[in-house]
Design an enzyme around this catalytic site. Structure first.
Site: not given
Length: 289
Positions: A12, A42, A238
């Protein structure tokens, strides 16, 4: 009891921006950070931090070794994560001053993993185990079918939403997890009310408004919203899914699982980041107290 997660692993790239960019706008970011993400990573992080035994099934490229190590550091079994000759998945995440985000995703290795990897990982699984799925990897429908043959619980997060992917996997889903937007999209695409979607269990998260669960038999449970100051909503769903799966895996009833997962997601949004920012069970219990 083990949670097997066929899940994406992404790198990310976070950009803090004063507002989400408009079409054609060039916007200077206020800061930049890199972290571990992907809906799969996640959820594995959340379930492991919630105390579950988690086996992650997935793939990265040569640039993703550190991401695998990070998962292992949280107690996730990473033996079934392949290293492929293709770039790891990654996401470009813009986060505004109010904590809202806009994401561009490149799937990379997540869509290149072989089914043989899944087959090998689930070889020892059975009715006391759970399979987590999201719409960010290859072979979701095949994995769900295999899991149901083995008698496993299948929890499917229908995100990013795609009606074709949902329809392909739905007959083998035990718990269908959606956020409010995805729930509306699914009902519209199928042309029926949400209560008429034929799955054993339906879980709908509604952000600051809480969450709800219902069974095919008509049982229902609701998680009341928790008031917090959100700084980054990335990964909240998540976090909820991973904690919910861990709680059910541990034998908690749906209402208790909703309450725990809601608290975990609420605490998560008070922090910047994704997998690294997901709280541990001790932190969640202290937050609830």
């Amino acid at each position: 009891m083990t949670i097997y997660n066929l899940g994406s692993i992404n790198i990310d790239h976070f950009y803090r921006v004063p507002h989400l960019p408009a079409p054609g706008e060039t916007l200077a970011a206020e800061s930049y950070t890199v972290g571990l993400g992907g809906k799969g990573a996640n959820q594995s992080a959340a379930a492991a931090k919630a105390g579950a035994r988690v086996v992650h099934i997935g793939a990265v490229g040569s640039d993703g070794t550190w991401a695998v190590d990070r998962l292992a550091g949280w107690g996730v079994d990473t033996r079934h994560i392949a290293r492929l000759d293709t770039p790891s998945g990654h996401a470009i995440i813009n986060v505004d001053a109010g904590g809202e985000n806009a994401i561009v995703l490149f799937p990379g290795a997540n869509w290149a993993l072989p089914f043989s990897l899944i087959d090998a990982a689930l070889a020892g699984a059975g009715p006391s185990d759970t399979l987590l799925l999201q719409n960010e990897t290859a072979h979701q429908a095949e994995a769900a079918a295999l899991a149901r043959e083995l008698g496993m619980r299948v929890i499917y997060s229908a995100a990013p939403f795609d009606i074709g992917a949902v329809q392909a996997v739905l007959e083998n889903v035990t718990v269908l997890a959606l956020n409010a937007v995805e729930a509306d999209q699914l009902a519209a695409a199928m042309g029926i009310g949400l209560d008429l979607i034929d799955v054993p269990e339906l879980l709908v998260t509604r952000g600051a408004e809480g969450a709800e669960w219902r069974s095919r038999e008509g049982d229902r449970a609701v998680a009341a919203p928790v008031k917090v100051h959100a700084v980054d909503t990335t990964g909240a769903g998540d976090t909820f899914a991973g904690y919910f799966a861990a709680a059910r895996d541990a034998g908690r009833p749906p209402a208790a699982a909703l309450s725990l997962a809601g608290a975990a997601a609420s605490l998560k949004v008070t922090r910047h980041g994704t997998a690294d920012a997901i709280p541990t069970l001790d932190e969640v219990e202290a937050f609830r107290a």
